[in-house]
Every structure is written in C-alpha cells, then in structure tokens.
Enzyme design. Structure first.
Site, PDB file in Angstrom:
ATOM      1  N   HIS A  56       0.822  -1.204   0.000  1.00 46.73           N
ATOM      2  CA  HIS A  56       0.000   0.000   0.000  1.00 46.73           C
ATOM      3  C   HIS A  56       0.866   1.268   0.000  1.00 46.73           C
ATOM      4  O   HIS A  56       0.994   1.956   1.009  1.00 46.73           O
ATOM      5  CB  HIS A  56      -0.954  -0.012   1.197  1.00 46.73           C
ATOM      6  CG  HIS A  56      -2.091  -0.953   1.014  1.00 46.73           C
ATOM      7  ND1 HIS A  56      -2.848  -1.440   2.065  1.00 46.73           N
ATOM      8  CD2 HIS A  56      -2.621  -1.503  -0.110  1.00 46.73           C
ATOM      9  CE1 HIS A  56      -3.780  -2.250   1.595  1.00 46.73           C
ATOM     10  NE2 HIS A  56      -3.661  -2.305   0.276  1.00 46.73           N
ATOM     11  N   CYS A 111       3.048 -11.872   2.586  1.00 45.00           N
ATOM     12  CA  CYS A 111       4.005 -11.800   3.688  1.00 45.00           C
ATOM     13  C   CYS A 111       3.904 -13.078   4.523  1.00 45.00           C
ATOM     14  O   CYS A 111       2.800 -13.503   4.878  1.00 45.00           O
ATOM     15  CB  CYS A 111       3.712 -10.578   4.555  1.00 45.00           C
ATOM     16  SG  CYS A 111       4.733 -10.501   6.057  1.00 45.00           S
ATOM     17  N   GLU A 141      -6.073  -7.850   3.471  1.00 46.13           N
ATOM     18  CA  GLU A 141      -5.596  -8.874   4.396  1.00 46.13           C
ATOM     19  C   GLU A 141      -6.757  -9.535   5.138  1.00 46.13           C
ATOM     20  O   GLU A 141      -6.783 -10.758   5.314  1.00 46.13           O
ATOM     21  CB  GLU A 141      -4.609  -8.273   5.394  1.00 46.13           C
ATOM     22  CG  GLU A 141      -4.016  -9.322   6.320  1.00 46.13           C
ATOM     23  CD  GLU A 141      -3.116  -8.732   7.387  1.00 46.13           C
ATOM     24  OE1 GLU A 141      -3.041  -9.327   8.486  1.00 46.13           O
ATOM     25  OE2 GLU A 141      -2.490  -7.692   7.142  1.00 46.13           O
ATOM     26  N   THR A 179      -2.558  -7.896  10.737  1.00 46.03           N
ATOM     27  CA  THR A 179      -1.192  -7.730  11.242  1.00 46.03           C
ATOM     28  C   THR A 179      -0.762  -6.274  11.401  1.00 46.03           C
ATOM     29  O   THR A 179       0.290  -6.008  11.983  1.00 46.03           O
ATOM     30  CB  THR A 179      -0.177  -8.406  10.305  1.00 46.03           C
ATOM     31  OG1 THR A 179      -0.226  -7.782   9.017  1.00 46.03           O
ATOM     32  CG2 THR A 179      -0.459  -9.895  10.182  1.00 46.03           C
ATOM     33  N   SER A 237      -2.671   2.751   3.543  1.00 50.01           N
ATOM     34  CA  SER A 237      -1.739   1.961   4.339  1.00 50.01           C
ATOM     35  C   SER A 237      -2.215   1.957   5.791  1.00 50.01           C
ATOM     36  O   SER A 237      -2.093   2.955   6.502  1.00 50.01           O
ATOM     37  CB  SER A 237      -0.324   2.552   4.253  1.00 50.01           C
ATOM     38  OG  SER A 237       0.515   2.002   5.244  1.00 50.01           O
ATOM     39  N   ASN A 239      -1.016   0.548   8.470  1.00 49.79           N
ATOM     40  CA  ASN A 239      -0.005   0.788   9.510  1.00 49.79           C
ATOM     41  C   ASN A 239       0.437   2.245   9.534  1.00 49.79           C
ATOM     42  O   ASN A 239       0.761   2.779  10.592  1.00 49.79           O
ATOM     43  CB  ASN A 239       1.175  -0.181   9.353  1.00 49.79           C
ATOM     44  CG  ASN A 239       2.086   0.169   8.193  1.00 49.79           C
ATOM     45  OD1 ASN A 239       3.019   0.959   8.341  1.00 49.79           O
ATOM     46  ND2 ASN A 239       1.833  -0.411   7.038  1.00 49.79           N
ATOM     47  N   SER A 282       5.611   0.338   4.303  1.00 49.77           N
ATOM     48  CA  SER A 282       5.675   0.140   2.853  1.00 49.77           C
ATOM     49  C   SER A 282       6.230   1.367   2.135  1.00 49.77           C
ATOM     50  O   SER A 282       5.969   1.577   0.958  1.00 49.77           O
ATOM     51  CB  SER A 282       4.285  -0.205   2.313  1.00 49.77           C
ATOM     52  OG  SER A 282       3.313   0.734   2.741  1.00 49.77           O
TER      53      SER A 282
END
Length: 338
Positions: A56, A111, A141, A179, A237, A239, A282
């Site tokens: 992402h 991943c 995900e 995750t 993204s 995260n 990323s």
C-alpha cells in the site's frame, strides 16, 4: 469582530530539532514483495500482472508500473495463462482456485507473517472454533484471512463492537487479528472479548507483525514531546494511518500523514520547535529523505535518529520465483532496503 492573534513567534535556530524514528520504512515482508515483482519483470519480462497493490504505497506502485507491471483489482482482468503475483496482503482460497481454473502462472508474495495468520484460521476452523477476526472491513488482508473459513469468521472492527456479540457460554471462540493494527487498540478489544467470553482462545503467537509493533513503539518515543509528527505513507496503508493515531495518543500536539513532501503544509511548521518524522512499513526511505531536506531548507537542523529496535529479519523469495531464478543462474537473495 475579528481578533488579531498576531503572527506566530519566530523560533530561534537553537530551539529547533528534528527527531527521526528508527526503525521506520520498509519491513522484511514489504521488501520481499517489491523485490518479487522487480525480479519477475527482470526474469520473465513484461507484462507481469499483480492482483491489487503489491504493497500500500502509491509511489512503489507507480515505479513498478513504469517498469512494466500491470496492477488489476481481480483475476478476471488477467488474460488466461498469464503470470500474476499475489500481493503481500494475501488472498483467500477462492482466489487461488480461480487462478488455477484460468491456468494462471501464480507467484505468491504474501508476507509470511500474514500466511501464519491464515494457517491459524485454518487450524481453529478445523477444530470447530468461531474465529473473532479483529481488523478493518474491506482490507485485503482481512478478506484473505476471513476467506479461509468464511462461515466461521466474525469481524470485530472496534472495541465497542464487542458489546453486540452474543455467543452461548460453551461456544468455542478464538481471536485472530490483522497484522497492521494499533497494538494498544487491539489489546483493548481482546480485553473486552475475554471479559465477555472467558473461554476465548488466543492465537499461538501475537498476530500483529514485529514491524508494525516496532514502528508504533518508535513513534511513541519521538512523538511524546513533539510539536509535530510527520508520518510518510499512503492513505490506504493501515499501519501508516495507525502511526498518526499512536503519535497523538502518545502526546504529540499535531500529527499528519503525507504521501510525500509535496503534501507537507507549511502552516504545520508555525511555532513547531520539535518536529518528528517516521514512515509506514511500505514506504521507500528516499521519500523520508526528501522531507528531511525540506525541513533543513527551513532552518531545521539535521535529524537526530532515535533508535528503539534493531531489525535484521529477511524472508526468502516466493518458491515459484526462487525456483525459476535458480534455474536461470540468478541471485535469489533479498535484503531490507532502508
């Protein structure tokens, strides 16, 4: 009536500082996924199709497109028999089956830490558990993990969602998570789930990946006393978005996410003595370097790195690509590029 608040006080050079989070940027899973597409293009030539964004980040995607990768949303956009890479976020068994039916040559860049969660879902489902999957609806995900046992998976997006869940006292329940979530919010969701359902089973190990956790710990360190925290990362993204939230929760006066330096609003720097900078898992580091250069042009000193963890993990390339690279006498190594 207009009240003149005056102009912000000019900061002296000695008052300014820039803190740079370490670790930041590429994690092992992202590096592996990006290298997978690069190596596939070098080995097989263009076109190489990629289902969804490989990671992402819009700059990474644009760079790979310029090299000949073709990104698609679904497999029906890929010609029968063509080569396609599955993104780092993973896919459901239904997608794998569709690829086989259309005779697509697949390379699975999921991943390995996401693959671990898939395996946990398969095991819990086989043992008769209902899986309470903590994550965000619509995220690739989450769709991939839920697809391992769709009839036995219940999505829990926020801690408050726990209140609406009802299960018998003897129900077999287990939790898993996306995750890339906020560690603190996820643990709060788990706390509420366990309070309501004492029989809740834990996964064998923490699902939130090491890189997500490390970057959140780092942003807490650099954000606690910051006037401004800049997080470099794309809007989709998970995260990266979480890093903004964690910075604010840690005490930062302001925090913003930007894709690159062109999105940095000059007004954010007004009166900001301590500016802290980090990036999502990323994000290539040259995007962070450009932000630091921009700050330097405006009188901020060289960044002081704040190291909270060392990362040395690396993953091998997907087996399909590894096999073909080896047969062609090419390197099969990857290395995290920070």
């Amino acid at each position: 009536m207009t009240i003149d608040l005056g102009t912000p006080r000019r900061l002296e050079d000695s008052e300014r500082e820039v803190l740079l989070a370490a670790p930041r940027g590429y994690c092992a899973g992202v590096d592996r996924a990006v290298v997978t597409v690069e190596q596939a293009l070098d080995l097989y030539g263009s076109p190489v199709y990629v289902r969804k964004q490989i990671v992402h980040n819009k700059h990474v995607v644009a760079n790979l497109e310029a090299r000949g990768a073709i990104f698609v949303e679904e497999l029906d956009e890929v010609p029968a028999g063509a080569r396609v890479v599955f993104s780092a976020h993973g896919v459901s068994p239904a997608v794998v089956s569709e690829a086989a039916e259309r005779d697509l040559k697949t390379i699975d860049a999921t991943c390995p830490l996401v693959t671990k969660v898939h395996r946990e879902a398969v095991r819990f489902a086989a043992d008769g558990y209902t899986i309470l999957l903590i994550g965000h609806a619509g995220h690739e995900e989450v769709e991939g993990t839920a697809g391992e046992a769709p009839e036995q998976t219940v999505l829990v997006e926020h801690p408050d969602d726990v209140d609406r869940l009802e299960f018998p006292a003897d129900a077999k329940l287990a939790w898993l998570s996306q995750t890339t979530l906020s560690v603190d919010e996820t643990m709060e969701t788990v706390r509420r789930l366990r309070a309501k359902f004492p029989q809740l089973e834990d996964p064998p190990s923490d699902d939130i990946c090491y890189a997500t956790q490390n970057r959140q710990v780092a942003v807490k360190e650099i954000g606690a006393a910051a006037d401004l925290v800049i997080v470099v990362g794309s809007a989709n993204s998970s995260n990266s978005v979480r890093l903004v939230e964690v910075a604010l929760e840690a005490g930062a006066k302001a925090s913003y996410r930007i894709d690159d330096v062109s999105e940095l609003d000059e007004s954010w720097l007004d009166g900001a003595a301590t500016v802290s900078v980090t990036s999502g898992a990323s994000v290539p580091d040259h995007l962070v370097t450009e932000v630091l250069a921009h700050l330097a042009e405006r009188g901020y000193p060289d960044a002081r790195s704040v190291q909270t963890a060392e990362e040395t993990l690396a993953f091998s390339l997907p087996k399909e690509l590894h096999r073909d690279l080896k047969a062609a006498g090419r390197s099969t190594k990857t290395a995290v590029r920070l």
